[in-house]
Write an enzyme that holds these catalytic residues in place. Structure first.
Site, mmCIF file in Angstrom:
data_model
loop_
_atom_site.group_PDB
_atom_site.id
_atom_site.type_symbol
_atom_site.label_atom_id
_atom_site.label_comp_id
_atom_site.label_asym_id
_atom_site.label_seq_id
_atom_site.Cartn_x
_atom_site.Cartn_y
_atom_site.Cartn_z
ATOM 1 C CE1 TYR A 49 47.198 37.984 42.728
ATOM 2 C CE2 TYR A 49 45.759 37.223 44.699
ATOM 3 C CZ TYR A 49 45.929 37.764 43.460
ATOM 4 O OH TYR A 49 45.094 38.121 42.559
ATOM 5 C CD GLU B 31 42.293 39.985 44.381
ATOM 6 O OE1 GLU B 31 42.837 38.559 44.299
ATOM 7 O OE2 GLU B 31 42.252 40.517 43.343
ATOM 8 C CG ASP C 114 47.786 35.169 39.444
ATOM 9 O OD1 ASP C 114 48.612 35.458 38.841
ATOM 10 O OD2 ASP C 114 46.718 34.822 39.220
#
Length: 347
Positions: free
Chosen positions: A116, A33, A134
């Site tokens: 996020y 991520e 996102d």
DNA sequence: AAGACGGGGAA
DNA sequence: TTCCCAGTCTT
């Protein structure tokens, strides 16, 4: 079938096979991520593989040095991500005994993890019902529901976050989140979305009202600054003079050649007359070669970069300046413009 | 609320 | 050129 379920169905048939989708390990999810923040999957993928190979666990990561991490991060950009990862890895090692947290409440406190990423890790690794928002999700929701609030305004972010959480499939938060993003990345693309084969176009506001190109709305007032970098190439046998950058500017803690920044584009001759150049020059220093001006584009800055090769130098380097063997350059974290030039120059 | 922070790929 | 990418941090 409702909107989220249509996307879930679409996802099962169209998803890419990506390595971080085969794990529930919060550390591995975190690695992916952070790397994928503002970064395309294709660009981040090789970095993900290299990082996972070098640091199989968060404990391995915590034991790394900043030089090492930045060197591995080289070329990916937004280098604060790498620096923050090291801070977070060390904290997880110390405070959590090397067990990476997977709850949103704990994740959101960690350096480099925002709304996020906390939602992504919490849902993928912890199966927690948190909707990710996102760039893909903004686009999909703005188009389907016809929302014209700017996605990068405080109010807009709130609106989209609320809607995303209302839509969330609380039984399958991980699959739901993956589906929303994958749909945005592969079908509901920024340009030329594949509306022709879209399973939800009948319910899509933007499709019905021909608003594909106007949604989502984004406030854009990017100011681009021009900067002029004159890099000095000073060699002593197989040694080369390098400089470690500090904080408060681009490329924090990365390595470059000695730099003389000027307010505008100058002839190399005039650059060397500047007081800033004096510390690198002696009476018998001569200019050996001058490169063309390279334009290097960053998000907020356009750099006009020239390399000036000198023969002879003055002092023994001090502070953040040091000589290093040419063959050890590859161990330093270099900005792309430096890396590309040196790669060409030294070979 | 606004600005800073990389680099690359696609149209 | 322009846009924007599985955003976050600082001021």
């Amino acid at each position: 079938m409702d909107f989220p379920n249509e996307l879930l169905h679409w996802y099962h048939q169209n998803k890419r096979d990506l390595p971080w989708r085969h794990t529930n390990d919060a550390y591995v999810i975190w690695l992916s991520e952070i790397i994928l923040q503002q970064t395309r999957v294709e660009q981040g993928l090789p970095y993900f593989n290299r990082f996972l190979e070098k640091y199989p666990t968060v404990s391995d990561f915590a034991a790394a040095t900043e030089d090492e991490v930045l060197n591995l991060w080289q070329g990916l950009g937004y280098y604060s991500r790498g620096r923050n990862m090291l801070i977070t890895a060390r904290l997880v090692q110390e405070q959590y005994g090397g067990v990476f947290p997977s709850s949103w409440e704990q994740l959101i406190k960690l350096k480099g993890i925002g709304e996020y990423t906390a939602a992504a890790i919490a849902s993928f690794a912890g199966n927690e019902p948190r909707a990710v928002v996102d760039g893909n999700v903004y686009r999909v929701l703005a188009r389907y529901f016809g929302i014209d609030e700017p996605i990068n305004s405080t109010q807009g972010a709130k609106t989209f976050r609320k809607l995303a959480n209302e839509l969330l499939n609380r039984n399958e938060p991980a699959l739901h989140n993956q589906a929303m993003m994958e749909f945005g990345a592969l079908l509901c693309k920024p340009k030329n979305p594949a509306c022709g084969i879209c399973p939800v176009r009948e319910g899509c506001y933007a499709f019905k009202h021909n608003a594909i190109t106007t949604l989502p709305v984004k406030l854009n007032k990017l100011k681009i600054r021009k900067r002029f970098f004159n890099y000095l190439l000073i060699k002593d046998g197989d040694l080369i003079l390098m400089h470690k950058r500090g904080a408060g500017d681009i490329w924090t803690n990365m390595y470059q050649l000695p730099l003389i920044e000027t307010a505008e584009l100058m002839e190399p001759h005039h650059v060397l007359d500047l007081p800033a150049a004096k510390s690198f020059l002696s009476e018998n220093t001569s200019v050996k070669a001058i490169s063309a001006v390279h334009k290097h584009v960053l998000t907020h800055q356009h750099l006009y970069v020239r390399f000036i090769e000198l023969d002879g130098f003055k002092n023994k380097p001090t502070g953040d300046f040091f000589f290093i063997e040419v063959k050890k350059i590859k161990n330093l974290a270099l900005p792309q413009i430096i890396f590309i030039f040196l790669t060409k120059f030294l070979n």
